[in-house]
Scaffold this active site. Structure first.
Site, PDB file in Angstrom:
ATOM      1  N   SER A   2       0.875  -1.326   0.017  1.00 43.00           N
ATOM      2  CA  SER A   2       0.057   0.035  -0.041  1.00 43.00           C
ATOM      3  C   SER A   2       0.754   1.230   0.087  1.00 43.00           C
ATOM      4  O   SER A   2       1.819   1.565   1.018  1.00 43.00           O
ATOM      5  CB  SER A   2      -0.821   0.097   1.302  1.00 43.00           C
ATOM      6  OG  SER A   2      -1.483   1.239   1.500  1.00 43.00           O
ATOM      7  N   HIS A  22      -1.141  -1.451  -3.988  1.00 46.31           N
ATOM      8  CA  HIS A  22      -2.554  -1.182  -3.505  1.00 46.31           C
ATOM      9  C   HIS A  22      -2.580   0.504  -3.212  1.00 46.31           C
ATOM     10  O   HIS A  22      -1.810   1.069  -2.727  1.00 46.31           O
ATOM     11  CB  HIS A  22      -2.584  -1.829  -1.969  1.00 46.31           C
ATOM     12  CG  HIS A  22      -3.862  -1.548  -1.236  1.00 46.31           C
ATOM     13  ND1 HIS A  22      -5.064  -2.545  -1.356  1.00 46.31           N
ATOM     14  CD2 HIS A  22      -4.405  -0.739  -0.142  1.00 46.31           C
ATOM     15  CE1 HIS A  22      -5.956  -1.960  -0.546  1.00 46.31           C
ATOM     16  NE2 HIS A  22      -5.527  -1.133   0.173  1.00 46.31           N
ATOM     17  N   ASP A  42      -4.841   3.574  -2.047  1.00 41.41           N
ATOM     18  CA  ASP A  42      -5.986   3.874  -0.948  1.00 41.41           C
ATOM     19  C   ASP A  42      -6.345   5.171  -1.488  1.00 41.41           C
ATOM     20  O   ASP A  42      -5.757   6.536  -1.348  1.00 41.41           O
ATOM     21  CB  ASP A  42      -5.386   3.912   0.311  1.00 41.41           C
ATOM     22  CG  ASP A  42      -5.140   2.662   0.894  1.00 41.41           C
ATOM     23  OD1 ASP A  42      -6.083   1.712   0.826  1.00 41.41           O
ATOM     24  OD2 ASP A  42      -3.968   2.274   1.477  1.00 41.41           O
ATOM     25  N   MET A  90      -9.110   8.294  -0.716  1.00 45.21           N
ATOM     26  CA  MET A  90      -9.826   8.866   0.370  1.00 45.21           C
ATOM     27  C   MET A  90     -10.593   9.949  -0.024  1.00 45.21           C
ATOM     28  O   MET A  90      -9.894  10.994  -0.691  1.00 45.21           O
ATOM     29  CB  MET A  90      -9.048   8.734   1.560  1.00 45.21           C
ATOM     30  CG  MET A  90      -8.373   7.560   2.071  1.00 45.21           C
ATOM     31  SD  MET A  90      -7.413   7.667   3.550  1.00 45.21           S
ATOM     32  CE  MET A  90      -6.629   6.159   3.600  1.00 45.21           C
ATOM     33  N   HIS A 112      -8.467   0.711  -3.573  1.00 47.09           N
ATOM     34  CA  HIS A 112      -9.382   0.556  -2.608  1.00 47.09           C
ATOM     35  C   HIS A 112     -10.264   2.091  -2.351  1.00 47.09           C
ATOM     36  O   HIS A 112      -9.534   2.905  -2.053  1.00 47.09           O
ATOM     37  CB  HIS A 112      -8.411   0.222  -1.252  1.00 47.09           C
ATOM     38  CG  HIS A 112      -9.208   0.122  -0.105  1.00 47.09           C
ATOM     39  ND1 HIS A 112      -8.709  -0.154   1.029  1.00 47.09           N
ATOM     40  CD2 HIS A 112     -10.548   0.034   0.104  1.00 47.09           C
ATOM     41  CE1 HIS A 112      -9.668   0.030   2.096  1.00 47.09           C
ATOM     42  NE2 HIS A 112     -10.826   0.104   1.579  1.00 47.09           N
ATOM     43  N   MET A 145     -12.106   4.260  -0.613  1.00 44.28           N
ATOM     44  CA  MET A 145     -12.925   4.593   0.631  1.00 44.28           C
ATOM     45  C   MET A 145     -13.463   5.977   0.525  1.00 44.28           C
ATOM     46  O   MET A 145     -13.090   7.017   1.086  1.00 44.28           O
ATOM     47  CB  MET A 145     -11.785   4.876   1.827  1.00 44.28           C
ATOM     48  CG  MET A 145     -11.209   3.241   2.325  1.00 44.28           C
ATOM     49  SD  MET A 145      -9.793   3.387   2.907  1.00 44.28           S
ATOM     50  CE  MET A 145      -8.683   3.529   1.753  1.00 44.28           C
ATOM     51  N   MET A 160     -11.420  -5.010   6.415  1.00 46.93           N
ATOM     52  CA  MET A 160     -10.454  -3.999   7.039  1.00 46.93           C
ATOM     53  C   MET A 160     -10.046  -4.360   8.458  1.00 46.93           C
ATOM     54  O   MET A 160     -11.096  -4.687   9.433  1.00 46.93           O
ATOM     55  CB  MET A 160     -11.150  -2.841   7.308  1.00 46.93           C
ATOM     56  CG  MET A 160     -11.408  -1.935   5.943  1.00 46.93           C
ATOM     57  SD  MET A 160      -9.771  -1.499   5.009  1.00 46.93           S
ATOM     58  CE  MET A 160      -8.958  -0.612   6.469  1.00 46.93           C
ATOM     59  N   GLY A 193      -8.674   4.977   6.825  1.00 44.89           N
ATOM     60  CA  GLY A 193      -8.436   6.461   6.970  1.00 44.89           C
ATOM     61  C   GLY A 193      -6.801   6.616   7.020  1.00 44.89           C
ATOM     62  O   GLY A 193      -6.476   7.428   6.486  1.00 44.89           O
ATOM     63  N   GLY A 211      -0.443   2.899   9.645  1.00 42.89           N
ATOM     64  CA  GLY A 211       0.148   2.707  10.809  1.00 42.89           C
ATOM     65  C   GLY A 211      -0.515   2.800  12.049  1.00 42.89           C
ATOM     66  O   GLY A 211      -0.262   2.794  13.344  1.00 42.89           O
ATOM     67  N   ASP A 231      -6.673  -5.832   5.146  1.00 44.07           N
ATOM     68  CA  ASP A 231      -5.831  -4.614   5.019  1.00 44.07           C
ATOM     69  C   ASP A 231      -6.065  -3.788   6.387  1.00 44.07           C
ATOM     70  O   ASP A 231      -7.053  -3.428   6.850  1.00 44.07           O
ATOM     71  CB  ASP A 231      -6.794  -3.949   4.003  1.00 44.07           C
ATOM     72  CG  ASP A 231      -6.234  -2.700   3.565  1.00 44.07           C
ATOM     73  OD1 ASP A 231      -4.850  -2.025   4.277  1.00 44.07           O
ATOM     74  OD2 ASP A 231      -6.830  -1.787   2.718  1.00 44.07           O
ATOM     75  N   GLY A 232      -4.815  -3.214   7.065  1.00 40.79           N
ATOM     76  CA  GLY A 232      -4.869  -2.761   8.134  1.00 40.79           C
ATOM     77  C   GLY A 232      -4.042  -3.348   9.305  1.00 40.79           C
ATOM     78  O   GLY A 232      -4.457  -4.266  10.013  1.00 40.79           O
ATOM     79  N   SER A 290       2.841   0.349   6.261  1.00 40.60           N
ATOM     80  CA  SER A 290       3.793   0.912   7.225  1.00 40.60           C
ATOM     81  C   SER A 290       4.711  -0.371   7.482  1.00 40.60           C
ATOM     82  O   SER A 290       6.146   0.032   7.605  1.00 40.60           O
ATOM     83  CB  SER A 290       3.184   1.369   8.220  1.00 40.60           C
ATOM     84  OG  SER A 290       2.366   0.557   9.032  1.00 40.60           O
TER      85      SER A 290
HETATM   86  C1  DX5 Z   1      -6.275   2.276   5.701  1.00 38.82           C
HETATM   87  C2  DX5 Z   1      -5.929   1.862   4.082  1.00 38.82           C
HETATM   88  C3  DX5 Z   1      -4.657   0.845   4.500  1.00 38.82           C
HETATM   89  C4  DX5 Z   1      -3.479   1.360   5.051  1.00 38.82           C
HETATM   90  C5  DX5 Z   1      -2.646   0.195   5.521  1.00 38.82           C
HETATM   91  O1  DX5 Z   1      -7.267   2.976   5.587  1.00 38.82           O
HETATM   92  O2  DX5 Z   1      -6.938   1.257   3.724  1.00 38.82           O
HETATM   93  O3  DX5 Z   1      -4.561   0.205   3.122  1.00 38.82           O
HETATM   94  O4  DX5 Z   1      -2.588   1.957   4.055  1.00 38.82           O
HETATM   95  O5  DX5 Z   1      -1.588   0.958   6.257  1.00 38.82           O
HETATM   96  P1  DX5 Z   1      -0.974  -0.126   7.370  1.00 38.82           P
HETATM   97  O6  DX5 Z   1      -0.280  -1.466   6.818  1.00 38.82           O
HETATM   98  O7  DX5 Z   1       0.327   0.999   7.901  1.00 38.82           O
HETATM   99  O8  DX5 Z   1      -1.828  -0.581   8.471  1.00 38.82           O
HETATM  100 ZN    ZN Z   2      -6.468  -0.009   1.702  1.00 37.91          ZN
END
Ligand code: DX5
Ligand code: ZN
Length: 223
Positions: free
Chosen positions: A17, A42, A44, A46, A76, A78, A149, A154, A157, A183-184, A206
């Site tokens: 990601s 990936h 993201d 938002m 993805h 969001m 998730m 959002g 980390g 994911d997360g 991260s």
């Molecule tokens: C969060 C994202 C994730 C995020 C994951 O809203 O959808 O894809 O980037 O980050 P880590 O792996 O650091 O939790």
């Molecule tokens: Zn994601």
């Protein structure tokens, strides 16, 4: 439209990601993650409504596509109203496209739109959204893959929520055979539990980009 990138990886794969990548070095970061063993990228997206953050749009997706011409690009969304954004991301080169079942547009219509544009269609569930209703309603027939998730969406980390794995186990018990993406907060510390629960697409920001050794991080999630 059909091309090799569209296919899901065999077995388990790690998706990098880019949310935690160095955006000033995005092409190099993507090449480094793929060279270190990432199976897909990936992206993201938002909108500041569905989640309290802004990230990137189709232009960045297009840049990812150019930096990773042979790897699947996994978008993805969001966003509160994903339907009108599906085509711009398809045109920007996305291969897989996921919308949230909690968003305002009809998830089935979104999945059909993604498929009609030649993408794999994913349906995402926030940590506290159960999967039972979707199973009962036959909604998963519209999906090529499921995204669970394991943090509140959002931000990267955040800490992994292990209770989410019960949903992966339930999906497998219920006969879901397609990929399950998690994911997360995914890291080498919890990847084995994710795989054991039936997750096959492990997304990490991260734990890869925040590490000094991308290959060690990715191998640590695959082994
Ligand atoms: C969060 C994202 C994730 C995020 C994951 O809203 O959808 O894809 O980037 O980050 P880590 O792996 O650091 O939790
Ligand atoms: Zn994601």
């Amino acid at each position: 439209m059909s091309h090799g990138r569209l296919a899901f990886p065999q077995g388990v794969a790690v998706g990098a990601s880019i949310l935690s990548a160095d955006f000033a070095e995005l092409g190099n970061e993507i090449a480094a993650a793929l060279g270190a063993g990432a199976g897909f990228i990936h992206v993201d997206v938002m909108d500041g409504h569905f989640v309290p953050n802004l990230s990137m749009g189709p232009a960045v997706c297009g840049a990812v596509r150019r930096a990773a011409p042979r790897a699947p690009v996994d978008v993805h969304l969001m966003v509160q109203r994903p339907l009108s954004f599906i085509e711009p991301f398809a045109k920007a080169g996305a291969d897989w496209c996921t919308v949230h079942v909690e968003a305002q547009d009809d998830p089935r219509e979104c999945a059909e739109r993604s498929r009609s544009l030649g993408m794999k269609a994913g349906l995402a569930f926030n940590p506290r959204t159960p999967v039972e209703h979707a199973l009962d309603a036959g909604l998963l027939d519209a999906a090529d893959f499921i995204l669970l998730m394991s943090v509140q969406p959002g931000y990267s980390g955040q800490a992994f929520m292990p209770e989410v794995l019960a949903k992966a186990r339930l999906l497998r018990r219920s006969g879901w055979q397609g990929p399950i993406e998690i994911d997360g907060g995914v890291s080498p510390l919890n990847a084995e539990a994710c795989r054991a629960a039936g997750c096959t697409l492990l997304v990490s920001a991260s734990a890869i980009f925040g590490s000094g050794d991308y290959a060690a991080a990715i191998n640590g999630m695959l082994a």
